[in-house]
Design a protein around this motif. Structure first.
Motif, mmCIF file in Angstrom:
data_model
loop_
_atom_site.group_PDB
_atom_site.id
_atom_site.type_symbol
_atom_site.label_atom_id
_atom_site.label_comp_id
_atom_site.label_asym_id
_atom_site.label_seq_id
_atom_site.Cartn_x
_atom_site.Cartn_y
_atom_site.Cartn_z
ATOM 1 N N HIS A 8 0.810 -1.224 0.000
ATOM 2 C CA HIS A 8 0.000 0.000 0.000
ATOM 3 C C HIS A 8 0.842 1.273 0.000
ATOM 4 O O HIS A 8 0.517 2.245 -0.685
ATOM 5 C CB HIS A 8 -0.956 -0.010 1.202
ATOM 6 C CG HIS A 8 -2.026 -1.044 1.096
ATOM 7 N ND1 HIS A 8 -3.144 -0.900 0.304
ATOM 8 C CD2 HIS A 8 -2.127 -2.282 1.674
ATOM 9 C CE1 HIS A 8 -3.912 -1.974 0.399
ATOM 10 N NE2 HIS A 8 -3.311 -2.833 1.231
ATOM 11 N N SER A 9 1.927 1.280 0.763
ATOM 12 C CA SER A 9 2.755 2.489 0.849
ATOM 13 C C SER A 9 3.514 2.750 -0.445
ATOM 14 O O SER A 9 3.998 3.860 -0.679
ATOM 15 C CB SER A 9 3.742 2.375 2.013
ATOM 16 O OG SER A 9 4.548 1.219 1.865
ATOM 17 N N VAL A 10 3.632 1.727 -1.308
ATOM 18 C CA VAL A 10 4.310 1.893 -2.595
ATOM 19 C C VAL A 10 3.307 2.189 -3.708
ATOM 20 O O VAL A 10 3.562 3.016 -4.586
ATOM 21 C CB VAL A 10 5.134 0.629 -2.948
ATOM 22 C CG1 VAL A 10 5.703 0.714 -4.362
ATOM 23 C CG2 VAL A 10 6.262 0.440 -1.937
ATOM 24 N N PHE A 11 2.142 1.530 -3.668
ATOM 25 C CA PHE A 11 1.159 1.668 -4.753
ATOM 26 C C PHE A 11 0.396 2.991 -4.710
ATOM 27 O O PHE A 11 0.291 3.705 -5.712
ATOM 28 C CB PHE A 11 0.169 0.510 -4.716
ATOM 29 C CG PHE A 11 -0.990 0.676 -5.665
ATOM 30 C CD1 PHE A 11 -0.846 0.398 -7.019
ATOM 31 C CD2 PHE A 11 -2.229 1.131 -5.214
ATOM 32 C CE1 PHE A 11 -1.906 0.563 -7.901
ATOM 33 C CE2 PHE A 11 -3.288 1.304 -6.086
ATOM 34 C CZ PHE A 11 -3.124 1.009 -7.434
ATOM 35 N N TRP A 12 -0.166 3.335 -3.548
ATOM 36 C CA TRP A 12 -1.126 4.430 -3.496
ATOM 37 C C TRP A 12 -0.532 5.818 -3.764
ATOM 38 O O TRP A 12 -1.144 6.598 -4.520
ATOM 39 C CB TRP A 12 -1.867 4.425 -2.159
ATOM 40 C CG TRP A 12 -2.891 3.329 -2.089
ATOM 41 C CD1 TRP A 12 -2.856 2.208 -1.317
ATOM 42 C CD2 TRP A 12 -4.092 3.236 -2.867
ATOM 43 N NE1 TRP A 12 -3.943 1.413 -1.555
ATOM 44 C CE2 TRP A 12 -4.733 2.020 -2.493
ATOM 45 C CE3 TRP A 12 -4.691 4.049 -3.822
ATOM 46 C CZ2 TRP A 12 -5.937 1.611 -3.054
ATOM 47 C CZ3 TRP A 12 -5.895 3.640 -4.389
ATOM 48 C CH2 TRP A 12 -6.503 2.442 -4.007
ATOM 49 N N PRO A 13 0.621 6.190 -3.194
ATOM 50 C CA PRO A 13 1.126 7.545 -3.477
ATOM 51 C C PRO A 13 1.327 7.831 -4.963
ATOM 52 O O PRO A 13 0.819 8.853 -5.473
ATOM 53 C CB PRO A 13 2.442 7.598 -2.685
ATOM 54 C CG PRO A 13 2.240 6.635 -1.572
ATOM 55 C CD PRO A 13 1.439 5.518 -2.161
ATOM 56 N N PRO A 14 2.039 6.976 -5.735
ATOM 57 C CA PRO A 14 2.193 7.286 -7.153
ATOM 58 C C PRO A 14 0.884 7.204 -7.926
ATOM 59 O O PRO A 14 0.657 7.994 -8.856
ATOM 60 C CB PRO A 14 3.192 6.241 -7.654
ATOM 61 C CG PRO A 14 3.151 5.144 -6.670
ATOM 62 C CD PRO A 14 2.831 5.782 -5.363
ATOM 63 N N PHE A 15 0.008 6.272 -7.558
ATOM 64 C CA PHE A 15 -1.268 6.123 -8.272
ATOM 65 C C PHE A 15 -2.126 7.373 -8.097
ATOM 66 O O PHE A 15 -2.673 7.915 -9.075
ATOM 67 C CB PHE A 15 -2.010 4.888 -7.746
ATOM 68 C CG PHE A 15 -3.289 4.593 -8.487
ATOM 69 C CD1 PHE A 15 -3.251 3.964 -9.724
ATOM 70 C CD2 PHE A 15 -4.519 4.954 -7.946
ATOM 71 C CE1 PHE A 15 -4.429 3.691 -10.413
ATOM 72 C CE2 PHE A 15 -5.689 4.675 -8.623
ATOM 73 C CZ PHE A 15 -5.649 4.045 -9.862
ATOM 74 N N LEU A 16 -2.231 7.869 -6.865
ATOM 75 C CA LEU A 16 -3.043 9.063 -6.607
ATOM 76 C C LEU A 16 -2.416 10.316 -7.213
ATOM 77 O O LEU A 16 -3.125 11.197 -7.717
ATOM 78 C CB LEU A 16 -3.242 9.232 -5.097
ATOM 79 C CG LEU A 16 -4.072 8.127 -4.423
ATOM 80 C CD1 LEU A 16 -4.124 8.334 -2.910
ATOM 81 C CD2 LEU A 16 -5.485 8.079 -5.000
ATOM 82 N N LEU A 17 -1.080 10.402 -7.189
ATOM 83 C CA LEU A 17 -0.408 11.539 -7.821
ATOM 84 C C LEU A 17 -0.630 11.543 -9.333
ATOM 85 O O LEU A 17 -0.800 12.601 -9.950
ATOM 86 C CB LEU A 17 1.092 11.503 -7.515
ATOM 87 C CG LEU A 17 1.522 12.012 -6.142
ATOM 88 C CD1 LEU A 17 3.001 11.723 -5.915
ATOM 89 C CD2 LEU A 17 1.253 13.513 -6.009
ATOM 90 N N LEU A 18 -0.655 10.368 -9.921
ATOM 91 C CA LEU A 18 -0.902 10.241 -11.355
ATOM 92 C C LEU A 18 -2.316 10.731 -11.696
ATOM 93 O O LEU A 18 -2.515 11.479 -12.664
ATOM 94 C CB LEU A 18 -0.729 8.776 -11.769
ATOM 95 C CG LEU A 18 -0.509 8.474 -13.245
ATOM 96 C CD1 LEU A 18 0.794 9.073 -13.737
ATOM 97 C CD2 LEU A 18 -0.518 6.970 -13.479
#
Length: 523
Positions: A8-18
């Motif tokens: 979760h700490s790897v997936f969500w930040p870049p996904f939401l920023l995208l």
């Protein structure tokens, strides 16, 4: 998202920023472009020198490691058996990296350099000197340095993952320097940041490919290149690479890469035979001599002395892009190298692709330069109609153009799908937990999520903010990727000086062999 086994700490930040970047471009196009432009200009002006130096350091490192004691070490340990045939490995590696870019820029970029060489060098546009400068610059941008940028982190990851038995994470490349403490918060931050930059870079590349394909469809059918056509092409491309990625490495990616290599061979041979062969060979020979003679000068050209922005527009721009892509791509390239020696790795990931890039640029770039030098029309087409029109204007002149252009469209399509396939696999892997050499594939769900997100965001970007904004955002990711890459150099050099110390896999295999011998004696 419950069954995706997410980190979760790897997936969500870049996904939401995208998603945020796409929404920003949708609702405030001018603000998005201004923000991206200002940040990109600052980056290129202030950090450009480090990108140029970093690319050169990567190149020196690759050569040094090839001749070091590490060169003889087998990835996975001395008893490891290759997971792929050499021909499959070559095809997948070539198609994963920058091969999808050469299908567009191989014809278009040389015209930019012939018609607008750096002012500070005093080269007359459309002159013989401009033609040599153009071709030698293509060798700089598409051969040894880019592939060195890919090769170093990929090799370090392969050794760390298989020989040192470290996790499927970019932070594993730094474990020789920082030990296992790198796998905490810093490691997750590195993975998330590089995941974000690759997602942006893939969306930018997909946008370029969509425009390229739309230009071909328009040329062949007269259908206007509009957001509606872009949406249809985007869906077709997206569905194709999601379906391929869902089948796993040994099926979809391997089959697509084999097809890709065959179509490359066909189109390269045809263009050489059908084109101005004598001019191509002569210009290529002279330009290669210029490239070798002035290699360090060209590699470290920043334009600062004459306030010339050309290096920032081109060379530094490319290096930033390659660094941002190389980080995540290293996970995939490293993963498929199991069972081969480090020297074989360097041959397949550095020497062979560099030679292919030089061959492609000589033939396609030489054909485009010849047309500009003899007819002088491509510069006007570039200015008035755009780069896609340059590409199809060149192809329209070759024999059997009515067959060549559809075939070239297929080459563009299959090239991007193949590259996306492997990168989606790497993105899925780094976003997921439980990835090991025994269970190397991420779940289908996470691949679908990333594939759909990139396809949709790519369409939004080219429809509302054009492709420049997202390209510049992907470049910004080059800074952390550059820092990671340079740290990886230190890690790889440390391993290369004493590989036995770090090769846990071979030690374990030796112990197993000794245990087996002892058991046989007892029996």
């Amino acid at each position: 998202m419950k069954n995706l086994n997410l980190r979760h700490s790897v997936f969500w930040p870049p996904f939401l920023l995208l998603i945020a970047a796409a929404l920003f471009s949708f609702f405030n196009r001018d603000g998005f472009i201004k923000m991206a432009t200002d940040a990109n200009n600052w980056l290129l002006a202030n950090v450009g020198w480090l990108f140029s130096l970093g690319g050169l350091i990567m190149l020196v490192t690759v050569v040094g490691v090839y001749f070091s004691p590490l060169g003889k070490v087998k990835i996975g340990g001395k008893d490891a058996k290759p997971m792929l045939k050499l021909s499959n490995w070559l095809a997948i590696t070539l198609c994963t990296t920058i091969a999808s870019g050469v299908t567009f820029w191989g014809i278009v970029e040389p015209i930019y350099h012939v018609t607008a060489p750096p002012e500070s060098l005093g080269i007359e546009p459309n002159s013989a000197a401009a033609a040599i400068f153009s071709m030698s610059t293509m060798y700089l941008h598409w051969t040894v340095t880019p592939y060195a940028i890919y090769c170093v982190p990929a090799l370090m990851f392969a050794f760390a993952y298989y020989n040192m038995r470290k996790p499927f994470s970019l932070s594993s490349t730094l474990s020789p320097l920082f030990g296992d403490k790198i796998f905490g918060g810093w490691g997750k931050t590195i993975d998330a940041l590089c995941l974000y930059t690759l997602a942006l870079g893939m969306a930018a590349a997909m946008g370029t490919s969509i425009l390229n394909l739309a230009g071909g469809v328009n040329y062949l059918t007269g259908i206007a290149s509009t957001p509606s056509l872009w949406a249809i092409i985007s869906i077709v491309v997206m569905v194709t690479f999601i379906l391929s990625a869902s089948t796993g490495l040994m099926k979809g990616i391997r089959i697509l890469s084999d097809i890709n290599m065959k179509v490359y061979i066909v189109i390269v041979l045809f263009m050489f035979v059908a084109g101005p062969a004598a001019y191509i060979v002569n210009l290529g020979t002279e330009s290669f001599g210029n490239f070798v003679t002035h290699f360090f000068e060209k590699s470290l050209f920043t334009g600062a002395g004459a306030a010339d922005p050309w290096p920032q527009w081109w060379t530094v721009f490319y290096w930033a892009n390659w660094f941002s892509w190389a980080a995540i791509t290293a996970l995939f390239l490293g993963r498929i190298s199991y069972g081969y020696s480090v020297r074989a790795f360097i041959m397949v990931n550095f020497v062979f692709p560099s030679a292919f890039g030089a061959l492609w640029m000589t033939i396609f770039g030489g054909t485009a330069i010849h047309k500009q030098m003899t007819e002088g029309t491509l510069g006007d087409i570039l200015t008035n109609q755009g780069p896609e029109s340059v590409l199809y204007s060149v192809l329209a002149d070759v024999p059997l153009s009515s067959l060549v252009i559809p075939f070239y469209l297929f080459v563009v399509f299959i090239s991007f799908v193949t590259a996306s396939d492997s990168n989606i696999s790497a993105m899925g892997g780094i976003s997921s937990s439980g990835i090991t050499p025994e269970s190397p594939e991420a779940g289908l769900g996470i691949k679908v999520v990333w594939g759909a997100a990139i396809g949709i965001i790519s369409w939004i970007m080219i429809s509302f903010a054009k492709i420049d904004g997202i390209k510049m955002l992907s470049n910004l990711g080059g800074v952390p990727a550059l820092i990671l890459g340079l740290l990886t150099v230190f890690a790889l050099v440390k391993v290369a000086r004493n590989p036995e110390k770090y090769d846990i896999a071979s030690k374990d295999q030796n112990n197993e062999a000794e245990d087996t011998e002892d058991l046989k004696k007892v029996m």
